[in-house]
Enzyme design. Structure first.
Site, PDB file in Angstrom:
ATOM      1  CB  THR A 187     -15.740 -46.663 -25.906  1.00  0.00           C
ATOM      2  OG1 THR A 187     -15.722 -45.745 -26.993  1.00  0.00           O
ATOM      3  CG2 THR A 187     -16.286 -45.987 -24.698  1.00  0.00           C
ATOM      4  CE  LYS A 445     -34.285 -53.023 -35.798  1.00  0.00           C
ATOM      5  NZ  LYS A 445     -33.047 -52.377 -36.166  1.00  0.00           N
TER       6      LYS A 445
HETATM    7  P1  AMP Z   1     -18.179 -51.339 -22.599  1.00  0.00           P
HETATM    8  O1  AMP Z   1     -18.311 -49.878 -22.567  1.00  0.00           O
HETATM    9  O2  AMP Z   1     -17.162 -51.824 -23.566  1.00  0.00           O
HETATM   10  O3  AMP Z   1     -17.971 -51.906 -21.228  1.00  0.00           O
HETATM   11  O4  AMP Z   1     -19.554 -51.939 -23.143  1.00  0.00           O
HETATM   12  C1  AMP Z   1     -20.777 -51.575 -22.595  1.00  0.00           C
HETATM   13  C2  AMP Z   1     -21.847 -52.434 -23.183  1.00  0.00           C
HETATM   14  O5  AMP Z   1     -21.681 -53.790 -22.780  1.00  0.00           O
HETATM   15  C3  AMP Z   1     -23.232 -52.090 -22.715  1.00  0.00           C
HETATM   16  O6  AMP Z   1     -23.756 -50.972 -23.384  1.00  0.00           O
HETATM   17  C4  AMP Z   1     -23.976 -53.383 -23.008  1.00  0.00           C
HETATM   18  O7  AMP Z   1     -24.323 -53.491 -24.371  1.00  0.00           O
HETATM   19  C5  AMP Z   1     -22.947 -54.430 -22.705  1.00  0.00           C
HETATM   20  N1  AMP Z   1     -23.155 -54.955 -21.351  1.00  0.00           N
HETATM   21  C6  AMP Z   1     -22.507 -54.643 -20.225  1.00  0.00           C
HETATM   22  N2  AMP Z   1     -22.957 -55.361 -19.186  1.00  0.00           N
HETATM   23  C7  AMP Z   1     -23.946 -56.149 -19.655  1.00  0.00           C
HETATM   24  C8  AMP Z   1     -24.827 -57.131 -19.086  1.00  0.00           C
HETATM   25  N3  AMP Z   1     -24.781 -57.479 -17.804  1.00  0.00           N
HETATM   26  N4  AMP Z   1     -25.724 -57.714 -19.917  1.00  0.00           N
HETATM   27  C9  AMP Z   1     -25.801 -57.401 -21.223  1.00  0.00           C
HETATM   28  N5  AMP Z   1     -24.995 -56.520 -21.815  1.00  0.00           N
HETATM   29  C10 AMP Z   1     -24.078 -55.892 -21.053  1.00  0.00           C
END
Ligand code: AMP
Length: 548
Positions: A187, A445
């Site tokens: 990640t 916030k």
């Molecule tokens: P990653 O592990 O890099 O793919 O990031 C995951 C994060 O991306 C999630 O915890 C969310 O914060 C954000 N994320 C993924 N899909 C969405 C979505 N459809 N809407 C809003 N945030 C999203």
């Protein structure tokens, strides 16, 4: 307990390509190659070459559990590695090339990769890090002899096609425990080092089964899928596994991700379904808008990775007749958690009501459970209003990071069940539709009240002059934090600070309207195409709001 009397057939990744070979052997895999041309193959040939490559990797000393890294675009050779590496009990480690080279070297070392396979595009990058990656024994350039460099700083650089040819295609996929590790992704953590997520065969196959369902990605043998989302971004959201499982034609765009190249490929290959982050669609829509183009076969697209702005959903649906499937997930979830598909009761609703629902991230796939909790850890109601930390559990959700990095990430409830805290803040309505209000770190916030940065951004990008917008917290002596809107305008478009602020009238409460607007030439994007708000917060950390 009495045991059932059914076969114990392990759920393995090789079974997906074996199935595609036997039952969809002539379905095509079309790739735009790094070399520039279009390459065509079938699942039958892909399985044959994957087995041959699996044998070749074994002969070069890559053993069970060894990590084989890739730095590559979406293409058939990358897909062969997906099956050759995992299918034989080794671990495929896909690396995001957009990370900083130092971070890539760190990841390679942390994963202790034994081999690293890469596209020609990345030769300079790999040459720069090779000396810092002592665990790697084999460097493999994913091309044929004709494209190998005359000289390289990498000693004993291997040619992919020659390596593959050294194996035998009479190799048979082995059967092993379905809990065996299959692949890993790191990640892109915003702070500290990246953390490794190690998937298993079981988690991957279960995720594929759930992802293909009608209320998830709804993929079938009649589809033609083009994942724009890279195979290094959480396994292209599982599509390289789902496609052979259902036997659909797969189109892989290689490095050519600009709107024009993508559009040409959509049309030439009769693509029905695609998937990618919102920023990718911005590029594609800019091209189709400028040239007044329409899609002749594409009927839907999966959008996720960050919140899909309502204005984008509307444009796709109303002007292009392309259905938007808003989905949410994360690396730690393989990645799919929710998809926004309608229930029967929504079918009779007005177009406006449906669009409003589609801005939510949707309902969980069977297999994933979710809940929202308050600061005290207590469950919050599913009323579509109460928002809190989103927690998930399920057979394709992470239990622990690679090498135990970061300690135990889970939270245990009173019943002794483990939950993974997603770091997202969300509401859930009575029908089970989850709506992300923010990443917990991005929430603003103001005087103890929370302002959703996503909501403020969605309104900004609905303005015709705005290409991209990020809302971040700026320090305020009285309110602690107040929203600051950072805007990138569309080329040749004009809009003033005052006009943008007026655009919020009637759309949000007065106290949620940003205190100020700054215009920038570009908004920094992270390695997976999401806005890098950490960078913006850093850039504007001393910003003095006019209201301060
Ligand atoms: P990653 O592990 O890099 O793919 O990031 C995951 C994060 O991306 C999630 O915890 C969310 O914060 C954000 N994320 C993924 N899909 C969405 C979505 N459809 N809407 C809003 N945030 C999203």
């Amino acid at each position: 307990m009495l045991h059932g009397l059914m076969m114990q057939m392990p759920l393995t990744i090789a079974s997906l390509i074996e199935h595609a070979d036997r039952h969809h052997g002539d379905a095509e895999v079309v790739s735009r190659r790094v070399e520039g041309d279009i390459h065509r193959t079938t699942y039958r040939e892909l399985n044959r070459r994957s087995r041959q490559l699996a044998d070749a990797l074994g002969r070069s000393g890559i053993g069970a559990g060894d990590r084989v890294a890739t730095i590559a675009w979406n293409g058939y050779r990358h897909l062969e590695l997906y099956f050759a590496v995992s299918g034989a009990g080794r671990v495929l480690h896909t690396i995001n090339p957009r990370l900083h080279p130092e971070q890539i070297a760190w990841i390679v070392n942390h994963a202790e990769d034994r081999a690293l396979c890469f596209d020609l595009t990345f030769l300079p990058l790999v040459e720069a890090i090779a000396a810092h990656c002592p665990t790697v024994r084999h460097w493999v350039l994913m091309s044929d002899r004709a494209h190998m460099p005359a000289a390289s700083k990498i000693p004993d650089l291997l040619c992919y096609e020659e390596l593959l040819a050294s194996g035998s295609d009479s190799f048979v996929w082995p059967e092993f425990d379905e809990n065996t590790a299959s692949s890993m992704c790191y990640t892109s953590g915003t702070t500290g080092h990246p953390k490794g997520v190690l998937y298993s065969h079981r988690s991957t196959v279960l995720h594929s089964l759930a992802a293909a369902l009608p209320d998830a990605l709804n993929v079938s043998a009649r589809d033609v899928i083009l994942p724009v989302v890279p195979m290094f971004h959480v396994n292209a959201w599982g599509l390289p596994y789902v496609a052979p499982m259902v036997g659909c034609k797969l189109v892989l765009p290689g490095p050519h991700l600009d709107g024009k190249s993508l559009y040409e490929l959509f049309e030439a290959e009769k693509v029905t379904c695609s998937a990618g982050v919102p920023t990718v669609w911005q590029g594609l829509l800019a091209h189709t808008e400028a040239s007044n183009l329409r899609f002749s076969t594409m009927n839907r697209t999966v959008i996720g990775g960050s919140a899909c702005p309502p204005a984008m959903i509307r444009l796709f649906e109303e002007k292009y007749g392309v259905h938007v499937l808003h989905a949410w997930g994360m690396t730690e979830m393989s990645p799919l958690g929710t998809a926004c598909t309608f229930k029967s009761k929504h079918l009779g609703q007005s177009a406006e009501e449906k669009l409003r629902l589609q801005t939510k991230q949707g309902r969980v796939l069977y297999g994933v459970d979710m809940k929202i909790v308050g600061d005290d850890g207590q469950d919050l109601p599913w009323d579509g209003k109460a928002f809190g930390d989103l927690l998930v559990r399920g057979p394709w959700v992470l239990r622990e990071y690679f090498k135990g990095e970061g300690g135990d990430p889970l939270k245990t409830d009173a019943a002794g069940r483990d939950w993974f805290p997603t770091g997202d803040v969300a509401t859930i309505d009575a029908d089970g539709y989850m709506h992300i209000t923010d990443r917990s770190k991005d929430v603003i916030k103001s005087g103890g009240e929370w302002i959703s940065s996503i909501e403020i951004e969605n309104i900004a990008v609905a303005h015709p002059a705005v290409a991209m917008a990020a809302c971040i917290a700026a320090r305020h002596p009285k309110w602690d934090e107040r929203p600051l809107l950072v805007v990138m305008k569309k080329p040749n478009a004009e809009v003033t600070r005052e006009q943008l602020l007026a655009h919020y009238e009637g759309k949000v409460a007065k106290w949620q309207v940003p205190d100020d607007v700054v215009f920038v030439d570009a908004i920094p994007l992270g390695a997976t195409g999401k806005m890098l708000k950490t960078r913006l917060r850093e850039q504007f950390k001393d910003y003095r709001l006019p209201t301060a």
